[in-house]
Design an enzyme around this catalytic site. Structure first.
Site, short mmCIF file in Angstrom:
data_model
loop_
_atom_site.label_atom_id
_atom_site.label_comp_id
_atom_site.label_asym_id
_atom_site.label_seq_id
_atom_site.Cartn_x
_atom_site.Cartn_y
_atom_site.Cartn_z
N ARG A 50 0.83 -1.10 -0.17
CA ARG A 50 0.08 0.06 -0.06
C ARG A 50 0.81 1.19 0.24
NH1 ARG A 50 -3.13 -4.07 1.35
NH2 ARG A 50 -1.04 -4.67 2.59
N ARG A 99 11.02 3.75 2.96
CA ARG A 99 10.87 2.78 4.13
C ARG A 99 12.04 2.22 4.25
NH1 ARG A 99 5.84 -1.19 4.14
NH2 ARG A 99 4.86 0.76 5.23
#
Ligand code: NCD
Length: 298
Positions: A50, A99
């Site tokens: 996502r 990330r």
């Protein structure tokens, strides 16, 4: 301007982001999005569905181009350092979404890069754009956040989504109840920090009781952050939010989950009107579009 931790945001800035996100929602509905110029680099050193795809989709919807770094097929494999990678990619783009499994990695990237950095999760630490889309979803579905009973259930110790969210809920005056399997409670220092900053008290309970809940926010056991995988497997079996639990709650209960969900929410719950997690995931688009616009325009 970077977006590294929810702690760096004040309420005025969060409300400004919501305003831009609402505007993005309208622009998307009308299929007429005001375009921006530039290139976004996505650097995900940890798995993602996502966050990465919605950052990429949001950037494309805004007219940006996207270059993607694939950790497994990069010079990281030859031993290149994280900071050298960031310095290099910084020269190829105007904004970085990233990330990393190490806490503090996004902050370090922001220090070495000139381009703004958007943190899509650093270890168990923070996930600020997730919290923005979570709060945006609650506000959209409930019309407000203040005064709502929000129950947080799951691995509160390791989930960065929860670590960011308690801060956001405190900021907007929600009432927070925490239910975690033994040993996976939210750490005291995070509780104290949020309570002190926003002058509220969070409640802890040993078992799930949804009678007074307006929002149920569940997260999975963060297996990858356990030193002992056997322990993770054991805890996983201990909590499942069955349809029966939900039937005992309010009719207009909103069930949220940052996803991926594994066994903690059985598939039959997906068909219940209370289940809003896929709608929540869709809200990642206007909210991340708003974040990209904000950091690009300073
Ligand atoms: C979460 C994450 O990566 O922290 N997912 C997400 O970004 N939507 C939650 C999780 O992995 O459990």
């Amino acid at each position: 301007m970077d977006l590294i931790s929810f702690r760096d945001l004040d309420k005025g800035t969060v409300e400004k982001i919501f305003g831009i996100a609402e505007d993005m929602d309208h622009q998307l509905e009308r299929k007429k999005v005001e375009k921006l110029d530039g290139i976004m680099a996505t650097l995900f050193f940890e798995p993602s569905t996502r966050t990465k795809l919605s950052f990429q989709s949001s950037a494309e919807r805004l007219g940006l181009q996207v270059v993607d770094f694939l950790a497994d097929r990069s010079s990281l494999k030859k031993g290149e350092s994280f900071t050298d990678t960031i310095k290099t990619v910084d020269g190829y783009c105007d904004v970085i979404a990233m990330r990393h499994p190490a806490e503090g990695a996004a902050r370090l990237a922001a220090e070495v890069a000139n381009a703004p950095v958007l943190n899509g999760g650093d270890g168990a630490n923070q996930h600020p754009t997730q919290t923005l889309l979570d709060l945006y979803t609650i506000r959209k579905l409930k019309g407000k956040i203040a005064g709502l009973n929000v129950h947080l259930v799951g691995d509160l110790k390791h989930a960065r989504t929860m670590h960011s969210l308690v801060y956001g809920l405190g900021m907007f005056g929600a009432k927070v109840t925490m239910v975690a399997p033994k040993g996976l409670e939210l750490e005291e220092h995070i509780i104290h920090e949020a309570e002190k900053k926003f002058n509220f008290k969070m409640e802890s309970r040993d078992s799930i009781d949804l009678k007074d809940a307006d929002v149920l926010y569940v997260c999975r056991v963060q297996e990858e952050r356990f030193a002992d995988k056997y322990e993770a497997a054991k805890v996983k079996k201990e909590f499942t939010i069955s349809a029966d639990y939900i039937r005992k709650g309010k009719k207009d209960l909103v069930i949220m989950h940052p996803l991926p969900k594994i066994d903690e929410i059985p598939p039959e719950v997906d068909a219940m009107p209370q289940a809003k997690y896929f709608e929540q995931a869709r809200n990642g688009i206007p909210v991340r579009m708003a974040c990209i616009k904000m950091v690009l325009e300073g």
